[in-house]
Enzyme design. Structure first.
Site, mmCIF file in Angstrom:
data_model
loop_
_atom_site.group_PDB
_atom_site.id
_atom_site.type_symbol
_atom_site.label_atom_id
_atom_site.label_comp_id
_atom_site.label_asym_id
_atom_site.label_seq_id
_atom_site.Cartn_x
_atom_site.Cartn_y
_atom_site.Cartn_z
ATOM 1 N N CYS A 144 0.843 -1.197 0.000
ATOM 2 C CA CYS A 144 0.000 0.000 0.000
ATOM 3 C C CYS A 144 0.875 1.242 0.000
ATOM 4 O O CYS A 144 1.663 1.452 0.922
ATOM 5 C CB CYS A 144 -0.932 0.047 1.196
ATOM 6 S SG CYS A 144 -1.963 1.531 1.127
ATOM 7 N N THR A 280 -10.883 -0.715 -9.825
ATOM 8 C CA THR A 280 -11.484 0.572 -10.164
ATOM 9 C C THR A 280 -12.724 0.461 -11.051
ATOM 10 O O THR A 280 -13.657 1.260 -10.925
ATOM 11 C CB THR A 280 -10.413 1.433 -10.868
ATOM 12 O OG1 THR A 280 -9.287 1.531 -9.985
ATOM 13 C CG2 THR A 280 -10.921 2.822 -11.194
HETATM 14 C C1 LIG Z 1 -9.984 3.312 -3.868
HETATM 15 C C2 LIG Z 1 -9.021 2.160 -3.842
HETATM 16 C C3 LIG Z 1 -8.729 1.530 -2.630
HETATM 17 C C4 LIG Z 1 -7.824 0.473 -2.571
HETATM 18 N N1 LIG Z 1 -7.582 -0.148 -1.373
HETATM 19 C C5 LIG Z 1 -6.751 -1.219 -1.328
HETATM 20 C C6 LIG Z 1 -6.543 -1.941 -0.115
HETATM 21 O O1 LIG Z 1 -7.132 -1.646 0.940
HETATM 22 N N2 LIG Z 1 -5.673 -2.993 -0.126
HETATM 23 C C7 LIG Z 1 -5.033 -3.380 -1.272
HETATM 24 O O2 LIG Z 1 -4.279 -4.346 -1.238
HETATM 25 N N3 LIG Z 1 -5.231 -2.738 -2.437
HETATM 26 C C8 LIG Z 1 -6.075 -1.674 -2.490
HETATM 27 N N4 LIG Z 1 -6.281 -1.030 -3.707
HETATM 28 C C9 LIG Z 1 -5.582 -1.508 -4.916
HETATM 29 C C10 LIG Z 1 -6.476 -2.440 -5.755
HETATM 30 O O3 LIG Z 1 -6.846 -3.590 -5.030
HETATM 31 C C11 LIG Z 1 -5.763 -2.856 -7.059
HETATM 32 O O4 LIG Z 1 -4.589 -3.551 -6.731
HETATM 33 C C12 LIG Z 1 -5.383 -1.684 -7.933
HETATM 34 O O5 LIG Z 1 -6.343 -0.663 -7.848
HETATM 35 C C13 LIG Z 1 -5.186 -2.054 -9.391
HETATM 36 O O6 LIG Z 1 -6.361 -2.584 -9.959
HETATM 37 P P1 LIG Z 1 -7.453 -1.716 -10.782
HETATM 38 O O7 LIG Z 1 -6.720 -0.922 -11.809
HETATM 39 O O8 LIG Z 1 -8.390 -2.733 -11.336
HETATM 40 O O9 LIG Z 1 -8.117 -0.833 -9.773
HETATM 41 C C14 LIG Z 1 -7.182 0.036 -3.769
HETATM 42 C C15 LIG Z 1 -7.483 0.666 -4.976
HETATM 43 C C16 LIG Z 1 -8.387 1.710 -5.043
HETATM 44 C C17 LIG Z 1 -8.680 2.355 -6.369
#
Ligand SMILES: Cc1cc2nc3c(=O)[nH]c(=O)nc-3n(C[C@H](O)[C@H](O)[C@H](O)COP(=O)(O)O)c2cc1C
Ligand SMILES: Cc1cc2nc3c(=O)[nH]c(=O)nc-3n(C[C@H](O)[C@H](O)[C@H](O)COP(=O)(O)OP(=O)(O)OC[C@H]3O[C@@H](n4cnc5c(N)ncnc54)[C@H](O)[C@@H]3O)c2cc1C
Ligand code: FES
Lengths: 318, 258
Positions: A144, A280
Site C-alpha cells: 500500500c 477501479t
Molecule cells: C480506492 C481504492 C482503494 C484500494 N484499497 C486497497 C486496499 O485496501 N488494499 C489493497 O491491497 N489494495 C487496495 N487497492 C488496490 C487495488 O486492489 C488494485 O490492486 C489496484 O487498484 C489495481 O487494480 P485496478 O486498476 O483494477 O483498480 C485500492 C485501490 C483503489 C482504487
C-alpha cells in the site's frame, strides 16, 4: 486439455469451463473484486447476488481501527484515478464480528487483505482472520503506497518481504498470497523472495505511486500529496509485470490492474495469471464483475478454447 | 433501491451561462424517495473520462417518469454531458444517498431554504414537497453573477424568494448571509446546499436552530464501498468519519466538522 473437457461434460453446465482451483480457493470462475474497491461486499450485495463471484477480496484489515487520510482522497487522471484512502477500516475485531459473518450468507470464498505497520501486527491479524470460516486465503498487503510506515516498506525490500511472508505463513490457517507493489526496480526479485518465504500465491499489482497538480494553484490535488494510480491507464504495466513474474515463480498469480472489460481478463490470463481481480472498474460500472462472468463463455468459444485455464501463460509459448 | 438505468434524455437546454437543465426518463425515477438524493452519471461510453459524476436530483415528475438535473458544464465530464441530445441514452446509477427530511417541518410552519450556485438545484424539489404539504418556504439563493443565476421564477412560484449575487448584478450585492440577516429567525427549520464556506456561514448564523446541510465530496463508487468521500464528524473524541455518498449527502447541522 482432455481433462478439462471431461470436467465440463461431466458437470453438464457451461460454467465449469470457468472453474479454477488455486491454493485454498475453489473458484466458480476466475473473476473477483479487488481489495479496497468493494468494501466488505455489503454495498454491492444490494445490487447483485455475490455468490456468482469467483471470490471476494475484502478491504485491507489492520489490527486497530483506522480512519485513513484527509480528503480529497481521490483524483481522476487520464483513463485512471489516484487514490489515497489510507487503509480506512473497522479493525480486526470489527471485521471478525460484523463484516465476515455477514458475508457467510453467500457461497463465495473470501480472500482477506491483511495490512499492518510492523511484523507483529500482520502476524496477529493473519492468525485471527484466517480462522474465520469463510476466509479461504489471505492476501498480504505489503504494497500500500498510502500509509506512512509499514505496508510498502515490506514490499520494496526482498529480505523483508521474505521474512514477513515466512512469519505470516507460520500462523495462518489458510494459504497466503502476497500482494506485490509495482513501485520497485525489479518486481521479479520480490516475487522470488516471497515464494522462498513460503507464499502460496501472488496477487499483483497494487497501485503505482503518482501525483496530480491543480491547474490553478499548482498544489497537489490529493491531500496526502501522492496517491496510487489505478484503472485502464496501468494495465500495460501490470501485464508486463505478470508476464515477467509468472516466468520466474512456480506459484499461481492473481492478476489485476486496469481490468475493465472481458478482453482485459483474457490478456491477464495470457500474460500468466490464473485468475483476475477487478478494482477501479467497479466504480465505473458496479455490475462489471457479473457482466464479465456472463461474457466469458462466448469469448472462449470465439477463441476456440474449451476451458479458461488453457489461456494461462499463452504469451510465454512463443 | 439503487439501480443502474439507461435513461433517455428528454430535454437539454442551457438555462444560464454554462448551466444546463437536463431531463431524463427511466425507471430509476420511481425509486427516488427524498429530495436531495443524487445520481452518479457515466458521461462517456469509453473509459475517458473514467469516473462517474455525482449530480443532485433537482426535480421529479413521477407521472411522466421524468427527473430533472441542473448542472454546470465546467470540466471534461460535465462538458460531455452537456453535449447529449434529446433521445440519447445515459447510464445513470441511483438514486443515491439520503436526502432532506421533509417531515422535520410540520405543515403551517416556515422553512428557510438557502442555496449557493450549483447547490441550488436539490432545493427546488425540496421546496415543491414542503409547500405541497403546507409548509411556508422562504428561499435565499446566492450566485456569483446574474448570468449564472437560474430558477428565480420557479422558486418564486413556490414562495418568497431572495437573490444575492457576489457582484451585485442581480438581487442584493453580497452573500446569502447578508440576505439572511434581513429575514430574521422566525422559522422552524433551515435546509441548505452549497459550497463549504457557505454551509459554514449558514450553520454559524443559525446556531441553535434545527437545520439540515447537504455536502459535496470527491467520489469514487458513490455507494459507500470505497471510503473516498468521507467527512470528519464533530465528535472529537474518536475522530470518526462518515461517508457523504451513503450516510449523506444531507446531515443534520452540527454533525459534520466544517
Ligand atoms: C480506492 C481504492 C482503494 C484500494 N484499497 C486497497 C486496499 O485496501 N488494499 C489493497 O491491497 N489494495 C487496495 N487497492 C488496490 C487495488 O486492489 C488494485 O490492486 C489496484 O487498484 C489495481 O487494480 P485496478 O486498476 O483494477 O483498480 C485500492 C485501490 C483503489 C482504487
Ligand atoms: C452529492 C453531490 C451532488 C452534486 N450535485 C450537483 C448538481 O446538482 N449540479 C452541479 O452542477 N454539480 C453538482 N455537484 C458537483 C459535481 O459533481 C461536480 O461539479 C462535477 O463532478 C465536476 O465534474 P467535471 O467533469 O465538470 O470536472 P472535472 O474537473 O473533470 O472533474 C474531475 C473529478 O473531480 C470530481 N469533482 C470535481 N468537482 C467536484 C465537486 N464539486 N464535488 C464532487 N466531485 C467533484 C469529478 O466528479 C471528477 O471525478 C454535486 C456533487 C456532489 C458530491
Ligand atoms: S464514494 Fe465510495 S464510499 Fe463514498
Amino acid at each position: 486439455m482432455f481433462g478439462w473437457t471431461s470436467i465440463s461434460s461431466r458437470g453438464g453446465v457451461d460454467m465449469n469451463r470457468l472453474a479454477v482451483e488455486l491454493p485454498g480457493l475453489q473458484l466458480k470462475n476466475p473473476i473477483m473484486p479487488a481489495s479496497g474497491c468493494f468494501g466488505f461486499g455489503k454495498e454491492y450485495g444490494n445490487l447483485y447476488d455475490l455468490s456468482m463471484l469467483g471470490a471476494i477480496m475484502i478491504k485491507a484489515t489492520t489490527l486497530d481501527k483506522r480512519f485513513g487520510n484527509p480528503t480529497p482522497r481521490v483524483a481522476e487522471t487520464a483513463s485512471g484515478m489516484l487514490n489515497a484512502i489510507g487503509l480506512q477500516n473497522p479493525g480486526l475485531q470489527g471485521v471478525m464480528e460484523n463484516e465476515l459473518p455477514w458475508l457467510e450468507q453467500y457461497d463465495v470464498p473470501i480472500i482477506a487483505n491483511v495490512a499492518g505497520t510492523e511484523t507483529a501486527d500482520y502476524v496477529e491479524v493473519a492468525k485471527t482472520i484466517s480462522t474465520a470460516p469463510n476466509v479461504k486465503a489471505l492476501e498480504l498487503n505489503i504494497s500500500c503506497p498510502n500509509v506512512k510506515c509499514g505496508g510498502i516498506t515490506f514490499g520494496t525490500d526482498p529480505q523483508q518481504a521474505h521474512d514477513l511472508t515466512a512469519a505470516v505463513k507460520e500462523v495462518s490457517e489458510v494459504p497466503v498470497y502476497v500482494k506485490l507493489s509495482p513501485n520497485v526496480t525489479d518486481i521479479k526479485e520480490i516475487a522470488k523472495a516471497v515464494e522462498a518465504g513460503g507464499a502460496d500465491g501472488i496477487t499483483m499489482i497494487n497501485t503505482l505511486v503518482g501525483m496530480r497538480l491543480d491547474q490553478k494553484t499548482g498544489r497537489p490535488v490529493i491531500a496526502n500529496i501522492t496517491g496510487g494510480l489505478s484503472g485502464p491507464a496501468v494495465k500495460p504495466v501490470a501485464i508486463k509485470m505478470v508476464y515477467e513474474v509468472s516466468q520466474v515463480v512456480q506459484i499461481p498469480i492473481i492478476g489485476m490492474g486496469g481490468v475493465s472489460e472481458t478482453a482485459d481478463v483474457i490478456d491477464f490470463l495470457s500474460a500468466g495469471a490464473s485468475a483476475v481481480a477487478v478494482g477501479t472498474a467497479n466504480f465505473v460500472d458496479p455490475f462489471i464483475c457479473p457482466k464479465i462472468i456472463e461474457e466469458l463463455p462466448s469469448i472462449l468459444d470465439e477463441l476456440g478454447v474449451e476451458h479458461i485455464s488453457e489461456l494461462v501463460g499463452r504469451s510465454h509459448r512463443l | 433501491m439503487i439501480i443502474q438505468d439507461r435513461m433517455r434524455v428528454t430535454g437539454q437546454r442551457e438555462i444560464a451561462k454554462n448551466i444546463f437543465e437536463m431531463k431524463l426518463t427511466g425507471k430509476l425515477v420511481g425509486e427516488i424517495n427524498s429530495p436531495g438524493q443524487f445520481v452518479h452519471i457515466r458521461v462517456s461510453d469509453s473509459f475517458e473520462p473514467l469516473l462517474r459524476r455525482p449530480i443532485s436530483i433537482a426535480s421529479i415528475d413521477n407521472k411522466a417518469n421524468e427527473m430533472t438535473i441542473i448542472y454546470r458544464a465546467e470540466g471534461r465530464g460535465t462538458q460531455l454531458l452537456s453535449m447529449k441530445k434529446e433521445g440519447d441514452m445515459v447510464d445513470v446509477l441511483g438514486p443515491l444517498g439520503n436526502g432532506f427530511p421533509v417531515g422535520e417541518t410540520p405543515p403551517g410552519e416556515t422553512a428557510i431554504l438557502i442555496g449557493g450556485g450549483i447547490g441550488v438545484p436539490p432545493l427546488y424539489e425540496l421546496s415543491k414537497q414542503l409547500t405541497a404539504k403546507g409548509v411556508n418556504c422562504i428561499h435565499v439563493l446566492g450566485y456569483q453573477t446574474a448570468d449564472v443565476s437560474f430558477y428565480e421564477e420557479e422558486f418564486t412560484r413556490l414562495g418568497e424568494t431572495y437573490i444575492a449575487t457576489v457582484d451585485g448584478t442581480k438581487g442584493r450585492a453580497g452573500f446569502v448571509t447578508d440576505v439572511m440577516e434581513t429575514i430574521g429567525d422566525g422559522f422552524t427549520t433551515y435546509y441548505s446546499c452549497g459550497p463549504m464556506p457557505m454551509l459554514n456561514a449558514v450553520q454559524t448564523a443559525y446556531i441553535g436552530k434545527k437545520g439540515f446541510l447537504s455536502f459535496e465530496q470527491r467520489m469514487g463508487c458513490g455507494i459507500g464501498a470505497c471510503f473516498a468521500c468521507v467527512c470528519e464528524t464533530t465528535e472529537k473524541t474518536d475522530k470518526e468519519y462518515i461517508k457523504v455518498c451513503s450516510d449523506g449527502p444531507v446531515f443534520p447541522a452540527g454533525v459534520v466538522s466544517i
